[in-house]
Design an enzyme around this catalytic site. Structure first.
Site, short mmCIF file in Angstrom:
data_model
loop_
_atom_site.label_atom_id
_atom_site.label_comp_id
_atom_site.label_asym_id
_atom_site.label_seq_id
_atom_site.Cartn_x
_atom_site.Cartn_y
_atom_site.Cartn_z
CE LYS A 22 -3.82 -2.08 2.59
NZ LYS A 22 -4.59 -2.03 3.85
CG ASP A 81 -1.74 1.02 8.24
OD1 ASP A 81 -2.68 1.55 7.63
OD2 ASP A 81 -1.39 -0.16 8.06
CE LYS A 83 -5.75 1.07 8.88
NZ LYS A 83 -5.37 -0.35 8.84
#
Length: 835
Positions: free
Chosen positions: A239, A364, A404
């Protein structure tokens, strides 16, 4: 019976009749309205009427010719629709013989089933006949019109914020505390009600589905699924690779507003980054793979099963990453919601980045919300706030942030995004193709932290304290920015609504697609392999399998790293500096010098604590270094192991340290051909990258202080007589380094850094140094490539001035031996020949 007296030629016909009768019986279905006896009777009657009866009442037997004629019928019955056209002609004719008519069942009273027997809907290991209520309902979503899979992605930024960064006075009444809210269905300020309800409904249909079924269908349905983690620790690494490419290497190669790189591999500054709420560390593994020892990472995450798994960094050197768990350092708990951990991590990062902060921060964070998936945004609100707060705490001015997020429907979440929008030059919400389309995950990407964000940081810090105080109560912080302030910025609000609704539409289609793939296990995405190959090529990721680094012995690794260089070079000993060899240090400007503290050795790092030393003699072996330290694999250095001292008397502490004299290979980068000054600068950079300030139990690694030979007098200023523990109270000569630690010097290394036939001089008219070629008589102010002395030239031509008995370099030492080279002799020679 009469039939037993027939000729043998009728035998095949008998068998055909029998098969037809059996087929008719099997195709007849029991009716819920009739007892089994009547059903059997009807089946027999049907079979009799179609295949010819044996009863004597019929009067005559059907001949084989008439049967064959009937068998050649062209269709089931006159007017049969094409819905049965998929069946072959034989089966159609057999059904016609049994009296089949469309819309009616078989049997004397047409009591058989009227519909075709359906294929089994049995899925997995469910019990026979189990129906998942809700899952089989129609969603009325056309997932087949989704865009064609592509490796190319578009980024849509928020408009630039023209509002001033809010100050403390303005934000003083922004925080709103109210009743804790645990529903999401009414959060329609930033998303249409219909879309919100649709996405929640689509998510809910999977609540009754077995997890393994869901995963298998998702794997087949996602065109990007095969990208996976390639050779990295997990999918998170890919990612980051995906987003790093999409945002023009904004993270691994940050640039200023003019497009100029902020850090370069050849320069002294490291690329500093932080990775929070990020165990096991996939983001960091990617960055370190991309940048190698030119980057240094700091990590904060919860201790325990979700900690960093540095031992699983196969593609990058985890020695360049330093976890720090907040208050207590390596003994902390890593909980980012604790204010003391936020402060401790901030102070640690600033202390180790020259008080500038990191170039970028990655976050994240997430945790399991099993059974409450629709409430993920609400349950994760404090985690989201603390990640944003950490970015404003440790990112340097001009730095970047990526984090995120999940659904962003609530005014609380949107308020947090609004504050980032005010504090950074540009902000966007982005869902990479490596993030599965059916989940609510997306990333907020922030570029260029502005000056003057301290008051926003302090405000978020106070909100976090309030959230901790309200934990386990019925109250909660419901707003961090008033709705009227958010909605007053129409461009921000419009973007937020468009992003949310576009994200909902994507999720709805993806969830409907997975549902279809669950129901039909033959469905697949045919381009998965092709898309994977295209993405890896575009992102610059080699298509390789994940393999643990191979272990090797130090001798084999040494020969691999030196690549055919004559091994005799490594056994050269320095030329002693005496009155007879003093002329060798002319011209003085060609030389550098360093204070020695012990014997020179070669040191090789195979990764982690696998470190070995060798004295250069071919007859001797590589010996395991008995120190607590770690180095990246594929590292080869010229070093001394020096006993450093701090303090005096009984409080004096001794520690063994690695002092780097020169470098050959740094984490696989061969630097032997670079200039000595450049090699020392890279060594300084390397040491910063591998140092562990949070680990005082580890033996330090330092680079020798290098002096110009014409400035040798600076060395003598740092010499003093000190009492060394264990020396019977007799003061000994000590050299104090930059870090206030001292050691007993044994002499001075003098290294020539200019290659023959070039030499250096000083232009009095231009008042600067220049390079002069003794053969061609050419001179230049720029360093010629062939004037650079590579490692083997420096190593072979070095001199060593030993400070043993009879050498007086400090006024408190014993008188100078007249037969040995004195300090005054050397300084006088240097002064004479450096003018």
């Amino acid at each position: 019976m009469k039939r037993r007296n027939d000729s043998e030629c009728t035998a095949p016909l008998k068998k055909q009749k029998k098969r037809v009768a059996e087929l008719a019986l099997s195709l007849s279905s029991t009716s819920d309205d009739e007892p089994p006896s009547s059903v059997n009777h009807a089946a027999k009657a049907s079979a009799t009427s179609l295949s010819g009866s044996d009863s004597e009442t019929e009067g005559k037997q059907r001949s084989s010719d008439s049967f064959d004629d009937a068998f050649k019928a062209d269709s089931l019955v006159e007017g049969t629709s094409s819905r049965y056209s998929m069946y072959n002609s034989v089966s159609q004719k057999l059904m016609a013989k049994m009296g089949f008519k469309e819309g009616e069942g078989l049997g004397k009273y047409s009591q058989g089933r009227k519909d075709i027997v359906e294929a089994s809907n049995q899925k997995g290991r469910r019990g026979l006949g189990l129906t998942l209520q809700g899952f089989d309902q129609e969603l009325n979503v056309n997932w087949r019109d989704e865009p064609e899979p592509s490796a190319c992605e578009q980024v849509s930024w928020f408009p630039e914020c023209t509002t001033e960064i809010p100050d403390t006075q303005e934000m003083s009444d922004w925080m709103v505390v109210g009743k804790r809210k645990m529903i999401i269905e009414d959060e329609t300020e930033f998303c249409g009600e219909g879309l919100l309800r649709s996405v929640l409904k689509c998510k809910s249909v999977f609540d009754v589905l077995d997890g393994e079924e869901m995963r298998r269908a998702r794997t087949r349905a996602n065109p990007y699924e095969m990208i996976r983690g390639v050779f990295f620790l997990n999918r998170a690494a890919m990612k980051m690779a995906n987003m790093d490419f999409v945002f023009d290497r904004m993270f691994t190669n940050p640039r200023d507003s003019y497009g100029k790189p902020l850090v370069k591999d050849r320069e002294a500054e490291l690329l500093y980054f932080a990775d929070v709420c990020a165990g096991p560390g996939g983001f960091s593994e990617y960055v370190l793979w991309r940048k190698r020892w030119h980057a240094k990472g700091f990590g904060l995450t919860l201790k325990g099963p979700h900690d960093f798994k540095l031992e699983d960094f196969y593609s990058a050197s985890s020695e360049l990453f330093e976890p720090y768990y907040g208050e207590g350092g390596i003994d902390g708990d890593g909980d980012i919601t604790r204010p003391e951990n936020i402060n401790a991590f901030r102070n640690f990062v600033l202390d180790n980045t020259d008080h500038k902060g990191v170039h970028f921060l990655m976050a994240d964070g997430g945790f399991s919300v099993e059974g409450q998936e629709n409430l993920q945004e609400i349950l994760s609100k404090q985690l989201l706030l603390c990640q944003f707060l950490m970015a404003l705490s440790v990112v340097r001015t001009g730095g970047h942030f990526i984090c995120k997020t999940f659904d962003l429907f609530t005014p609380f979440s949107v308020g947090l995004i609004y504050l980032l929008y005010c504090c950074f030059e540009r902000v966007c919400l982005f869902k990479p193709i490596t993030s599965r389309p059916a989940n609510s995950e997306r990333y907020v990407v922030c570029k260029g932290l502005k000056v003057g964000i301290d008051e926003v940081r302090d405000y978020l810090f106070s909100v976090n304290i309030k959230l901790n105080q309200l934990r386990n109560t019925d109250s909660d912080v419901n707003l961090v920015v008033p709705l009227e302030v958010i909605k007053g910025d129409h461009e921000f609000t419009d973007y937020m609504i468009r992003s949310n609704e576009g994200h909902c539409s994507l999720q709805i289609k993806a969830l409907a697609k997975i549902r279809a793939f669950v129901q039909d296990t033959t469905l697949i995405e045919p381009r998965q392999a092709e898309i994977r190959k295209e993405c890896l090529r575009l992102w610059g990721i080699p298509d390789q399998a994940r393999v643990a680094p191979s272990s090797t012995d130090p001798k084999s690794k040494f020969f691999e790293l030196i690549q055919g260089t004559e091994i005799d070079i490594f056994s050269y000993k320095p030329t002693p500096l005496t009155a007879k060899t003093l002329e060798k240090i002319r011209p003085v400007l060609d030389y550098r010098c360093m204070v020695s503290g012990s014997e020179q050795k070669f040191l090789i790092g195979l990764g982690k604590s696998q470190i070995y030393t060798w004295d250069g003699r071919q007859s001797d072996r590589w010996v395991k270094l008995d120190l607590k330290t770690e180095l990246p694999r594929d590292t080869l250095l010229s070093v001394e192991i020096v006993h450093e001292l701090k303090g005096e008397g009984k409080a004096q502490r001794k520690i063994s340290a690695i002092h780097i004299l020169d470098v050959l290979v740094l984490n696989g980068s061969d630097v032997r051909e670079q200039h000595f000054n450049q090699r020392i600068q890279l060594a300084e950079k390397f040491v910063k990258a591998v140092s562990k300030p949070s680990r005082p139990d580890m033996n330090p690694i330092r680079v020798k202080e290098v002096y110009r030979l014409e400035e040798m007098e600076k060395i003598f200023v740092r010499l003093e007589m000190k009492i060394i523990k264990g020396s019977s109270g007799t003061p000994k000569l000590s050299y104090t380094g930059r870090d206030d630690r001292h050691f007993v010097p044994t002499g001075l290394y003098i290294v020539r850094t200019v290659n023959e036939p070039w030499t250096m001089g000083f232009s009095k008219s231009f008042k600067r140094k220049f390079f002069y070629n003794k053969k061609t008589k050419n001179s230049t102010f720029d360093l010629p490539a062939d004037a650079i002395a590579p490692f083997h030239i420096c190593y072979y031509g070095r001199l060593f001035w030993e400070w043993g008995d009879g050498i007086r370099v400090h006024e408190s030492q014993k008188p100078q031996d007249p037969d040995k080279l004195s300090k005054e002799d050397v300084l006088s020679f240097i002064q004479t020949h450096s003018a």
